[in-house]
Design a protein around this motif. Structure first.
Motif, PDB file in Angstrom:
ATOM      1  N   THR A  36       0.853  -1.190   0.000  1.00 35.54           N
ATOM      2  CA  THR A  36       0.000   0.000   0.000  1.00 35.54           C
ATOM      3  C   THR A  36       0.887   1.238   0.000  1.00 35.54           C
ATOM      4  N   PRO A  37       0.882   2.048  -1.052  1.00 31.69           N
ATOM      5  CA  PRO A  37       1.810   3.180  -1.112  1.00 31.69           C
ATOM      6  C   PRO A  37       1.420   4.365  -0.239  1.00 31.69           C
ATOM      7  N   TRP A  38       0.165   4.415   0.206  1.00 34.88           N
ATOM      8  CA  TRP A  38      -0.280   5.524   1.056  1.00 34.88           C
ATOM      9  C   TRP A  38      -1.068   4.962   2.228  1.00 34.88           C
ATOM     10  N   ALA A  39      -0.996   5.633   3.373  1.00 37.08           N
ATOM     11  CA  ALA A  39      -1.780   5.232   4.543  1.00 37.08           C
ATOM     12  C   ALA A  39      -2.064   6.470   5.375  1.00 37.08           C
ATOM     13  N   TYR A  40      -3.167   6.423   6.103  1.00 35.90           N
ATOM     14  CA  TYR A  40      -3.483   7.490   7.048  1.00 35.90           C
ATOM     15  C   TYR A  40      -2.790   7.219   8.379  1.00 35.90           C
ATOM     16  N   THR A  41      -2.483   8.285   9.074  1.00 35.45           N
ATOM     17  CA  THR A  41      -1.705   8.196  10.306  1.00 35.45           C
ATOM     18  C   THR A  41      -2.539   7.681  11.472  1.00 35.45           C
ATOM     19  N   LEU A  42      -1.838   7.109  12.441  1.00 34.79           N
ATOM     20  CA  LEU A  42      -2.377   6.955  13.780  1.00 34.79           C
ATOM     21  C   LEU A  42      -2.222   8.290  14.499  1.00 34.79           C
ATOM     22  N   GLN A  43      -2.993   8.450  15.582  1.00 40.47           N
ATOM     23  CA  GLN A  43      -2.826   9.663  16.358  1.00 40.47           C
ATOM     24  C   GLN A  43      -1.533   9.607  17.170  1.00 40.47           C
ATOM     25  N   GLU A  44      -0.667  10.495  16.900  1.00 37.47           N
ATOM     26  CA  GLU A  44       0.510  10.852  17.686  1.00 37.47           C
ATOM     27  C   GLU A  44       1.003  12.143  17.058  1.00 37.47           C
ATOM     28  N   HIS A  45       2.114  12.664  17.483  1.00 40.84           N
ATOM     29  CA  HIS A  45       2.632  13.869  16.864  1.00 40.84           C
ATOM     30  C   HIS A  45       2.701  13.681  15.348  1.00 40.84           C
ATOM     31  N   VAL A  46       2.340  14.721  14.607  1.00 43.26           N
ATOM     32  CA  VAL A  46       2.359  14.641  13.140  1.00 43.26           C
ATOM     33  C   VAL A  46       3.814  14.609  12.660  1.00 43.26           C
ATOM     34  N   PRO A  47       4.154  13.724  11.725  1.00 47.83           N
ATOM     35  CA  PRO A  47       5.527  13.737  11.186  1.00 47.83           C
ATOM     36  C   PRO A  47       5.778  15.048  10.435  1.00 47.83           C
ATOM     37  N   CYS A  48       6.544  15.933  11.036  1.00 45.03           N
ATOM     38  CA  CYS A  48       6.716  17.289  10.487  1.00 45.03           C
ATOM     39  C   CYS A  48       8.046  17.483   9.776  1.00 45.03           C
ATOM     40  N   GLN A  49       8.822  16.428   9.608  1.00 41.90           N
ATOM     41  CA  GLN A  49      10.102  16.605   8.910  1.00 41.90           C
ATOM     42  C   GLN A  49       9.890  17.170   7.511  1.00 41.90           C
ATOM     43  N   ALA A  50       8.812  16.747   6.855  1.00 43.70           N
ATOM     44  CA  ALA A  50       8.448  17.279   5.535  1.00 43.70           C
ATOM     45  C   ALA A  50       6.935  17.169   5.448  1.00 43.70           C
ATOM     46  N   LEU A  51       6.252  18.292   5.594  1.00 43.28           N
ATOM     47  CA  LEU A  51       4.793  18.293   5.681  1.00 43.28           C
ATOM     48  C   LEU A  51       4.229  19.318   4.713  1.00 43.28           C
ATOM     49  N   MET A  52       3.204  18.928   3.973  1.00 40.19           N
ATOM     50  CA  MET A  52       2.548  19.833   3.021  1.00 40.19           C
ATOM     51  C   MET A  52       1.084  19.993   3.418  1.00 40.19           C
ATOM     52  N   LEU A  53       0.629  21.247   3.442  1.00 39.40           N
ATOM     53  CA  LEU A  53      -0.753  21.560   3.801  1.00 39.40           C
ATOM     54  C   LEU A  53      -1.397  22.381   2.697  1.00 39.40           C
ATOM     55  N   PRO A  54      -2.736  22.304   2.564  1.00 40.37           N
ATOM     56  CA  PRO A  54      -3.416  23.275   1.705  1.00 40.37           C
ATOM     57  C   PRO A  54      -3.087  24.687   2.179  1.00 40.37           C
ATOM     58  N   ALA A  55      -2.969  25.610   1.253  1.00 40.05           N
ATOM     59  CA  ALA A  55      -2.481  26.952   1.578  1.00 40.05           C
ATOM     60  C   ALA A  55      -3.310  27.619   2.668  1.00 40.05           C
ATOM     61  N   GLY A  56      -4.640  27.493   2.596  1.00 35.87           N
ATOM     62  CA  GLY A  56      -5.479  28.122   3.602  1.00 35.87           C
ATOM     63  C   GLY A  56      -5.246  27.547   4.984  1.00 35.87           C
ATOM     64  N   VAL A  57      -5.025  26.251   5.058  1.00 33.30           N
ATOM     65  CA  VAL A  57      -4.731  25.615   6.339  1.00 33.30           C
ATOM     66  C   VAL A  57      -3.379  26.096   6.856  1.00 33.30           C
ATOM     67  N   ALA A  58      -2.400  26.180   5.969  1.00 36.52           N
ATOM     68  CA  ALA A  58      -1.071  26.643   6.374  1.00 36.52           C
ATOM     69  C   ALA A  58      -1.129  28.047   6.956  1.00 36.52           C
ATOM     70  N   ARG A  59      -1.901  28.921   6.346  1.00 34.20           N
ATOM     71  CA  ARG A  59      -1.973  30.313   6.819  1.00 34.20           C
ATOM     72  C   ARG A  59      -2.580  30.423   8.218  1.00 34.20           C
ATOM     73  N   GLY A  60      -3.389  29.455   8.608  1.00 30.75           N
ATOM     74  CA  GLY A  60      -4.037  29.533   9.908  1.00 30.75           C
ATOM     75  C   GLY A  60      -3.223  28.976  11.056  1.00 30.75           C
ATOM     76  N   TYR A  61      -2.081  28.358  10.754  1.00 27.72           N
ATOM     77  CA  TYR A  61      -1.331  27.691  11.812  1.00 27.72           C
ATOM     78  C   TYR A  61      -0.819  28.655  12.873  1.00 27.72           C
ATOM     79  N   ALA A  62      -0.240  29.762  12.461  1.00 28.16           N
ATOM     80  CA  ALA A  62       0.410  30.671  13.412  1.00 28.16           C
ATOM     81  C   ALA A  62      -0.576  31.146  14.471  1.00 28.16           C
ATOM     82  N   ARG A  63      -1.782  31.501  14.046  1.00 28.28           N
ATOM     83  CA  ARG A  63      -2.771  31.971  15.011  1.00 28.28           C
ATOM     84  C   ARG A  63      -3.163  30.852  15.981  1.00 28.28           C
ATOM     85  N   PHE A  64      -3.304  29.634  15.461  1.00 33.12           N
ATOM     86  CA  PHE A  64      -3.658  28.521  16.338  1.00 33.12           C
ATOM     87  C   PHE A  64      -2.568  28.298  17.375  1.00 33.12           C
ATOM     88  N   GLN A  65      -1.308  28.305  16.949  1.00 33.62           N
ATOM     89  CA  GLN A  65      -0.224  28.090  17.915  1.00 33.62           C
ATOM     90  C   GLN A  65      -0.253  29.163  18.983  1.00 33.62           C
TER      91      GLN A  65
END
Length: 671
Positions: free
Chosen positions: A139-168
């Protein structure tokens, strides 16, 4: 077959489905950032320059001399989205990219435009185990289990990316960066998928974010045909030996440019993993996840005897004591849950089994020793995988389940803790289930024993349970109370007979009144009532106001602890609580009260154990000479029922720490 049962052999076939490729692809405009520190500027520039279109910028830590944390540079990295971008990619500066990586990212963005995409799964993580399972099932793709998101290389939709700073800023609460990302994406319901093999590798550079204690960390399976690591850390690896990962998981996976497009993307319902030296499984029950020992999972499946017989037949191993057993359990369980799938590609199976041991041992052994052990891990794990596949496919290999001892209803307390306790009682042989309140007589139809988890102040909960139990005609009530009933006793060691009347302490009085209510009910209905006064339970779903949970929260959010040098704490492994209840229910109800505890610690020692299994954090002494220092004697249950605490307390504390780090932050759903 029920996908959540131990008999669900092929996870991919029972997954909830996937969002899948977009019905109509829209043009992708990618922007990106490498989050970095001046010490790593050269490495960061190299990653940015690898994009042939120059869309990736380097974002530096604005306070490079401050306390190490990714939280300063993360908001800047996610906020620098180009105005016309559809997607934004953030890389950490200690990664290596497979050839063609940026083109690969664009393709997947076009196919799943509304999802988060991670391009790395580390062997030390739960999601590294998902990657191993994905590789074994092709299976070349799989959904994650809940734990910290693997952030070494992460891509988000642009609108989601723009909202991160405020959430943090508003909701970060001091959590580590990858946990803040997890909380943020879950709050939006954004699924996180990752590719197998990983198209990004973790470089062997010292951590600048304070994560060095996690040890040598790399991908479960990396595409790119590069040397995984060179054994330079110690002299234990033979000179010139290098551990190489196959560059492919199939004819098209010859690098990132040939990686498979988005398609079926399962969320596997059973994921065996080896982490922190322990063999465990993630098991899905509807929308809920249970994390349990692999031995217990295999016992439920009726395959533990077959597993252990195979391990004994395998003979001695060159691995450290205990590691060989954990590797065998994990790989055997992987074979069981993939038994109905086609046989895995031999080269892929060898590669992902070679990294299995590193995931479980990377905090204990340096890189050179991990790599030296890898061939022995691989050979043992491949044998166990084959054994598990045979056993999983052969009904006669399963040990039949015995008839249940009695039907037991667990009521009261928090629903998650109650469900966990009911499952432990079921594993001990009872027909047990948790009944969330309110409870009526119909719910208790056919129930022989009721175990009620006390909770003073829960309006009407105990009264409803007692009324229903009286109408249903249950044969026994066991009230699981608390050691807090002894507060204010003034004794150094308290026994079951220490309390002869209503206590003066307000908290103790609340527990005493619930006990008395149960006793009066028993006298009125002629039903035996027994009380277990338990020390503070430790493990997943422990009470939020318990010292262990308070300290774990402070540790994960990097806040100092305040410790009293006179403080003393008695704790109860959540598995020992279940075992004590099982022991009491299996004996005649002759003794009305038992004290139950696993161990007692000074405040400093308990905080130290929790730091070992979570994160070390500064602490300070707070003098309070008025603190109570009593402990409960547990000799009565030990002498009368031959009960002994048997849970490995470090495992339970680790489970508590991992639950609080990974599993309290919500979840996403996929079709």
């Amino acid at each position: 077959m029920d996908a959540t049962s131990p008999d669900a052999a092929h996870p991919a076939a029972t997954s909830p489905g996937a969002a899948g490729p977009a019905a109509t692809s829209r043009p992708v405009r990618l922007s990106g950032a490498v989050m970095s520190h001046p010490k790593r500027e050269t490495e960061a520039r190299r990653l940015a320059d690898a994009d042939p279109h120059g869309r990736v910028r380097v974002v530096m830590d604005p306070e490079p001399d401050g306390r190490p944390t990714a939280l300063r540079v993360a908001p800047l990295s996610w906020s620098c989205v180009d105005p016309g971008a559809t997607h934004h990619l953030v890389l950490q500066d200690d990664v290596v990219l497979a050839e063609g990586f940026y083109e690969h990212a664009e393709r997947i963005a076009a196919e799943v435009p509304d999802e988060a995409v991670a391009f790395y799964a580390g062997w030390e993580a739960r999601n590294g185990a998902v990657a191993r399972l994905a590789a074994l099932t092709g299976t070349p793709w799989a959904y994650t289990l809940q734990e910290h998101v693997p952030c070494q290389a992460l891509m988000l939709p642009a609108g989601v990316a723009r909202g991160y700073a405020r959430f943090q800023e508003e909701h970060g609460e001091g959590w580590p960066y990858d946990v803040v990302v997890q909380r943020y994406l879950n709050s939006l319901g954004v699924p996180v998928r990752f590719c197998t093999p990983s198209t990004v590798q973790h470089d062997d550079l010292p951590s600048l974010a304070g994560n060095t204690y996690h040890g040598f960390r790399q991908a479960t399976l990396f595409t790119g045909g590069t040397v995984l690591a060179t054994a330079t850390a110690t002299a234990t690896a033979p000179a010139g030996t290098a551990h190489t990962t196959p560059a492919a998981t199939g004819p098209d996976a010859t690098g990132a440019a040939g990686a498979a497009p988005a398609g079926p993307c399962p969320r596997f319902p059973v994921v065996p993993f080896y982490q922190y030296g322990e063999a465990r499984c993630a098991v899905r029950h509807g929308t809920e996840w249970e994390y349990l020992e692999t031995e217990r999972y295999l016992r439920r499946a009726g395959l533990l005897d077959a597993c252990l017989a195979g391990f004994a037949a395998a003979g001695p191993s060159a691995l450290p004591a205990g590691a060989d057993r954990a590797v065998w359990l994990t790989a055997f369980a992987l074979g069981v849950v993939t038994a109905d799938a086609p046989a895995p590609d031999p080269a892929v199976a060898a590669a992902v089994m070679e990294t299995l041991g590193s995931g479980g041992l990377c905090e204990e052994y340096p890189a050179g020793q991990l790599l030296a052990m890898a061939p022995a891990v691989r050979d043992l794990a491949l044998a166990a995988l084959a054994d598990g596949r045979r056993a999983g496919a052969e009904p006669s290999a399963r040990t039949p389940r015995p008839q249940p001892l009695a039907r037991v209803a667990v009521t009261g307390a928090a629903a998650d803790f109650g469900r966990q306790l009911a499952r432990l009682l079921a594993d001990a042989g009872h027909d047990a289930e948790h009944l969330p309140g309110p409870v009526d007589a119909a719910d208790l139809d056919g129930v022989r024993y009721v175990v009620h988890l006390g909770r003073p102040g829960a309006d009407g909960l105990l009264a409803d349970v007692l009324a229903a139990a009286g109408k249903a005609g249950v044969a026994r009530l066991v009230y699981a109370g608390s050691a807090a009933v002894y507060r204010g006793s003034g004794e150094a060691v308290v026994t079951e007979d220490s309390l002869t009347g209503a206590p003066a302490d307000e908290v103790a009085l609340g527990w005493w009144q619930e006990e008395q209510r149960c006793r009066r009910w028993g006298e009125e209905h002629g039903v035996p009532v027994q009380v277990l006064r338990s020390a503070d339970p430790v493990g997943p779903y422990a009470a939020a106001d318990s010292p262990a949970v308070r300290w774990v929260r402070l540790a994960w959010t990097r806040r100092p602890l305040s410790l009293n040098p006179l403080g003393r704490h008695q704790v109860l492994d959540h598995r020992d609580l279940a075992d004590a209840l099982h022991t009491v229910l299996s004996a005649p109800p002759t003794t009305p009260v038992f004290n139950v505890a696993s161990a007692a610690f000074s405040e400093q020692d308990l905080a130290g154990l929790l730091a070992d299994v979570s994160r070390r954090t500064p602490w300070e002494w707070v003098q309070d000479p008025t603190v109570e220092q009593w402990t409960m004697a547990t000799g009565l249950i030990e002498s009368e029922l031959d009960w002994r605490a048997s849970g490995e307390l470090r495992e339970s504390l680790r489970a508590l720490a991992q639950w609080y780090a990974c599993d309290i932050h919500g979840d996403y759903t996929v079709r």
